[in-house]
Enzyme design. Structure first.
Site: not given
Length: 548
Positions: A291, A302, A316
């Site tokens: 999460s 990223d 998740k």
């Protein structure tokens, strides 16, 4: 009277049901029809069933079954559970400040939080709590005990304690206080230039705690940082943004959410100037990193801001929100999926497409889509975050697993602390070979299963022999097997000496330095931490990973 009340309640509910038609849409009639059936069904059950029904339990079970059919995260939070839910999101409650659990069938202090009532009152790890305010705990559940321990800050509580080495139980009076569980459970210098931050949760103030830890480490010489997100279950979305902001510059997209309702479609960006956008960074991940912790891991990857080390994360990619219900209850419901800056959603399980038996499967590799980081590295959606450096999680032998599960490590640490009033610093403490042999001999006097599968196999063989009337002819053989298994205990304890010794040392350290010391003691034996430190010390290899 009972039928009259149910009839009135049913009539009122039915009036409410038909209000669904105001929502519009093709399924308004279906919603009203099914709720009408449910109301009538329960009225008939309550009126005609042979025994009295608990409406809270029967309807509560129905609600839970309905939510369970959607995904594991949707939940009904009753008025009685609100305080517990608030604690899980804020990390705050009124109590004594200690983790309490079962050890040897007794309710035992597992870890007192330093600086809170349990610690200040002198409670020790291994203390058994026999009574709370005169209430015998022998038949109490963990939930009941937790409720008895919690209370308004400032209120007193009396515990009857049984302590190792003391023949007679004694009373301890504590004053409850407001307990705040830190998100950063530990930070310190791993070596002369590398700081280590263990973030265990994402409740209120997680971002500021990480920032403060980073600033403190830099003041004592940290020029590189390891951020440990292993086994972090996540938490508040806003705190994921705040933690990312510690390492990512202002105005950078962290996460976007997309749901059925347009009001849930939002983009969250870093609101402040970063604390340090350049310090070399390694983020540790595990299969239980989930999460909000995955959002931070994914953002670091990223933006090519740091290197991820460890194992693929849980996967998740769903967002939950709470909606108010009557009588102070709440509904926690999945409202959206989240997408990290590269555009990928890392949700691993597709709950929208279930198999005929109700089971769900992971998104197959063939359906995963490639995305690119800011520097063009290829990453994929649909299965958690894949680390840049994979480190296989350390496995433990059946012997060590059984020793831990049967409390031998825990009990020996308690006995050791009773006999030794002080030890050296956490990272310096080490059991001598003579001390380890003392532990081996101590275990030799205890009854424990060397291997549950091996013991079960011998027991099954013995039972089958008796059943088939062969036992008299096999008795000697079976008894010899039992003797050989007992003899293997000492041999195996020397074969797996290193692993057993490390775990025993960590447990012993906790008796003197509590959770902080236990964490510090584990660093030098942790292969994932070692790998992260190595890559941070090799600037060329670090740069090569981020510029593939």
């Amino acid at each position: 009277m009972k039928r009259t009340i149910i009839g009135i309640a049913g009539t009122v509910l039915l009036i409410g049901l038909f209000s669904f038609t105001w929502l519009g849409g093709d399924n308004s009639f279906e919603i009203s029809r099914n709720l009408n059936i449910f109301t009538t069904l329960y009225r008939e059950l309550n009126t005609h069933y042979v025994d009295e029904l608990s409406s809270d339990k029967v309807i509560g079970d129905g609600i839970e079954a309905m939510l369970r059919s959607l995904d594991p995260y949707a939940a009904y939070i009753s008025e009685n559970q609100i305080e517990e839910y608030r604690t899980s999101t804020t990390g705050e409650y009124g109590g004594i400040g200690a983790i309490v659990g079962k050890r040897n069938k007794l309710n035992t202090v597992i870890m007192p939080y330093v600086g809170y009532p349990a610690h200040k009152a002198g409670l020790l790890i291994g203390d058994a709590i026999l009574e709370i305010d005169g209430n015998d705990l022998a038949d109490k559940s963990s939930t009941e005990i937790s409720e008895l321990l919690k209370g308004q800050p400032g209120s007193n509580i009396i515990l009857k304690i049984k302590r190792y080495g003391n023949d007679n139980p004694f009373d301890v009076t504590l004053t409850r206080s407001k307990i705040t569980i830190n998100n950063v459970m530990y930070y310190g210098m791993y070596n002369e230039t590398t700081g280590f931050i263990k973030l265990s949760d994402f409740t209120t103030n997680a971002g500021s705690e990480v920032k403060n830890a980073l600033d403190s480490l830099k003041r004592v010489g940290a020029t590189k940082i390891i951020l440990d997100l292993r086994d972090n279950p996540g938490g508040l979305l806003g705190e994921a943004v705040n933690v990312a902001n510690v390492f990512i510059g202002q105005g950078k997209e962290v996460v976007s959410t997309k749901g059925k309702m347009s009001s849930w479609n939002k983009t969250y960006s870093t609101p402040y100037a970063t604390s340090d956008g350049d310090i070399p960074l390694a983020v540790l991940t595990s299969r239980a990193t989930a999460s909000a912790a995955e959002i931070v891991s994914g953002v670091v990857q990223d933006y090519d801001r740091g290197v991820l080390v460890g194992a693929r994360t849980f996967g998740k990619g769903l967002v939950q929100a709470t909606r108010p219900l009557p009588y102070n209850a709440q509904l926690k419901i999945t409202t959206a999926k989240y997408y990290i800056p590269s555009g990928r959603c890392i949700q691993a399980i597709d709950y929208s497409n279930k198999n005929e038996d109700g089971s769900v499967g992971k998104i197959p590799d063939s359906l995963k889509v490639a995305f690119k980081t800011s520097k063009g590295r290829v990453v994929y959606d649909g299965g958690g975050i894949e680390p840049d450096i994979n480190v296989e999680p350390k496995t433990i032998s059946n012997l060590l697993y059984n020793m831990v599960s049967q409390n031998l490590i825990f009990d020996y640490a308690t006995a050791y602390a009773f006999l030794n009033k002080e030890i050296s610093a956490p990272r310096e403490f080490e059991l001598s070979d003579e001390e380890y042999l003392e532990f081996v001999n101590w275990v030799d006097d205890k009854e424990f299963n060397l291997s549950s599968q091996m013991d079960e196999a011998i027991t099954a063989l013995e039972e089958m022999a008796k059943k088939e009337k062969y036992y008299e002819g096999m008795e000697a053989t079976i008894e010899n097997l039992k003797i050989k298994v007992e003899a293997l205990k000492k041999d195996y304890m020397m074969t797996f000496k290193a692993d057993i010794k490390y775990m025993l040392e960590e447990e012993i350290v906790s008796r003197y330095y509590f959770h902080h010391g236990m964490m510090e003691s584990s660093l030098d034996h942790d292969p994932t931490v070692l790998e992260a430190a190595n890559i941070l010390n090799d600037s060329e290899a670090y740069s090569k990973i981020l510029n593939k």
